[in-house]
Every structure is written in C-alpha cells, then in structure tokens.
Write an enzyme that holds these catalytic residues in place. Sequence first.
Site, PDB file in Angstrom:
ATOM      1  N   ASN A 101       0.796  -1.232   0.000  1.00  0.00           N
ATOM      2  CA  ASN A 101       0.000   0.000   0.000  1.00  0.00           C
ATOM      3  C   ASN A 101       0.831   1.287   0.000  1.00  0.00           C
ATOM      4  OD1 ASN A 101      -2.660   0.233  -0.542  1.00  0.00           O
ATOM      5  ND2 ASN A 101      -3.192   0.992   1.503  1.00  0.00           N
ATOM      6  N   ASP A 161     -20.683  29.793  15.027  1.00  0.00           N
ATOM      7  CA  ASP A 161     -19.933  30.138  16.241  1.00  0.00           C
ATOM      8  C   ASP A 161     -19.234  31.482  16.037  1.00  0.00           C
ATOM      9  OD1 ASP A 161     -17.686  29.564  14.648  1.00  0.00           O
ATOM     10  OD2 ASP A 161     -17.654  27.485  15.314  1.00  0.00           O
ATOM     11  N   LYS A 187     -21.356  28.017  20.068  1.00  0.00           N
ATOM     12  CA  LYS A 187     -21.066  26.585  19.987  1.00  0.00           C
ATOM     13  C   LYS A 187     -20.044  26.180  21.035  1.00  0.00           C
ATOM     14  CE  LYS A 187     -18.392  24.478  16.688  1.00  0.00           C
ATOM     15  NZ  LYS A 187     -18.079  24.108  15.308  1.00  0.00           N
ATOM     16  N   THR A 199     -22.333  20.018  13.925  1.00  0.00           N
ATOM     17  CA  THR A 199     -22.547  21.458  14.153  1.00  0.00           C
ATOM     18  C   THR A 199     -23.780  21.939  13.386  1.00  0.00           C
ATOM     19  OG1 THR A 199     -20.158  21.763  14.341  1.00  0.00           O
ATOM     20  CG2 THR A 199     -21.476  23.749  13.908  1.00  0.00           C
TER      21      THR A 199
HETATM   22  C1  R5P Z   1     -15.004  24.349  13.535  1.00  0.00           C
HETATM   23  O1  R5P Z   1     -14.393  25.226  14.114  1.00  0.00           O
HETATM   24  C2  R5P Z   1     -15.371  24.430  12.088  1.00  0.00           C
HETATM   25  O2  R5P Z   1     -15.564  25.738  11.655  1.00  0.00           O
HETATM   26  C3  R5P Z   1     -16.589  23.599  11.781  1.00  0.00           C
HETATM   27  O3  R5P Z   1     -17.700  24.150  12.462  1.00  0.00           O
HETATM   28  C4  R5P Z   1     -16.400  22.172  12.212  1.00  0.00           C
HETATM   29  O4  R5P Z   1     -15.213  21.647  11.694  1.00  0.00           O
HETATM   30  C5  R5P Z   1     -17.558  21.324  11.768  1.00  0.00           C
HETATM   31  O5  R5P Z   1     -17.396  20.033  12.267  1.00  0.00           O
HETATM   32  P1  R5P Z   1     -18.624  19.049  12.363  1.00  0.00           P
HETATM   33  O6  R5P Z   1     -19.277  19.011  11.011  1.00  0.00           O
HETATM   34  O7  R5P Z   1     -17.996  17.732  12.729  1.00  0.00           O
HETATM   35  O8  R5P Z   1     -19.533  19.542  13.433  1.00  0.00           O
END
Ligand code: R5P
Length: 288
Positions: free
Chosen positions: A35, A166, A189, A223
């Site tokens: 691999n 966030d 968040k 998120t």
């Molecule tokens: C985090 O700081 C990023 O901006 C995204 O919100 C994050 O990577 C999203 O991750 P997930 O889809 O796993 O919630």
Amino acid sequence: MIIFNGSASADLAWEVSRKTNLELGKREIKRFPDNEIYVKIQSYVKHEECYVIQSTRSSDDFMELLLLLDALRENKASRVHAIVPYLMYMRQDKQFTEGESVSAKTILKLLNESADSITTVNCHFIDSGEGDFNYHGIVFNNIDAFPEVGLYFKGKLTDPLLIAPDNGSLGRVRKVADLMDCKFNHLKKKRISGDTVEVEAKNLGVSGKDVLILDDIISTGGTIIKAVELIRKEDPKSVNVGCVHGLFLNGVEPFVNALDRVACTNTLPTPASKISVAEAIAKTIRKR
Ligand code: R5P
C-alpha cells in the site's frame, strides 16, 4: 508552466488547466503491494515551473502530494508550487492544552520544505481574508472562497439572513452578508468532543427568513444539524447551508433531506459541490 494533479483533485486540476491554458502534466500514481504510494513524472519538466493541485482529505493524499512535489524537484523542475484546496490538520494551530502536538505547524513545515510556494483555500485557522499569511515563519497564500459561496446563494434567497455557527466564523459571515446586502447573526457553539457539539441560540430573528448557515468545514455534520434543529424552532421560511470544504463524513443525504438547499465548493468533490474554486486558483497562477 505545467499543472499536475494528485488523485484527490483530478477534475478541479483539469478545470484549472482549461482556464489557464496550461498543460496538464502526465504522471503515474500507483500502489505497491504493501500500500505504499509510487509516483512517476512522465512529462518533461526540466527548467519548467510546475504546480501540483491536490486536496488532502487523508494522510495518503498528503503523502501523494509530498511525493509529487519531490519527484518534480528530482526531475529538475525550476520551481514547484503546492496548491492544496483542502489542507488537512489545520484545526490544531496551537496547543489548546499542554502536551498536545500542533498539527498545523507540522503539516505546513513539511510542505514548506517540499515546495517553493503554498496556496490553500480557506485555511481553517484564518477567520477572514486572503493573500499571504505568515504562520511561525512559514508564508502561505490563502484564497477566500466565501464570496463565491455568497454569490451562489445571492439570487436564490429572497429574504436572506446569514447565521454563523460560532464566534470563530463571524468575520467570514460578516463579509458575505455585506456582499449579499443582508443581516447576520450567530450561534454559540461548545465542542464537547470530536463528534459532539452543543449549540445555543437566543433571539436569532429568523422567523419568516431565508436562513443561510455558513461554515468553513462540514465534517461529521454535528454542528450544522444542531444549528438547523434550533433554527427550525423559530419558523424560518427556508433553511439553507453553504460551506467551503464538504467532508460529509456521514454522507450528504442527511443534509439534502433536512435542508432546502445545501452547497459547498469543489475543494473536495461531493454530490453537493456546486461551486467551483477553479477560477480563484487560476487567478493565483496567473498572478505569478
Ligand atoms: C469548527 O471550528 C469548524 O468551523 C466547523 O464548524 C467544524 O469543523 C464542523 O465540524 P462538524 O461538522 O464535525 O460539526
């Protein structure tokens, strides 16, 4: 000048070569029985300036990128440039707790050794802005694809309101809100673990609005799914999601079913990659 592509960015590299009128170089990439990755440059590259376009969704993609850059140098290319539309490992750009590795520094150091320049699209630890950034003495070029994401949604939403998931995304969302001439708000968040997040919202003012949630990366989707659940409670007209890098670890279907629209760029090819970053990359190449 010649453009080469790694196996993770074949279609995007082809699009960039069409836009720049540059040759798409020939190379062979295959696997040894254990691999390990084998790379061979088949085009004549001596004294040529070369670009390698390769997103890095996995460590193998990253290894392939390093081998391509190195093989070009071995074959006497005059300069080699790494264009990494999705650059992995950028979330850990500092020690959040003592003892942790700083993966962003490790990855950028390795790339800096192997290439004469580094370009990426929306590096995770840069909230807003494009151009050259200096990170621990390593200079790299960051392309901002959020304006393209905003333009994609501009004609499709009649009464838009943008939502940042966030505080870290506020800079980008503010910029897109300017471009779309609309208001924005944000959620709060708290990340509990790699795949669990808590999202809070108060008086978002989304009732009757075409809500557009913007994030740089959708990874597990945790998120966004939490954000959509909260927003739906306030009776919006529609709920839409735009992002730059769609990893979609749990597939795109849950988003397609839960949302009015979902669109991301083609830094990573997915069924939701409706926005191309080829022109932005071509512009960077033309500038050199
Ligand atoms: C985090 O700081 C990023 O901006 C995204 O919100 C994050 O990577 C999203 O991750 P997930 O889809 O796993 O919630």
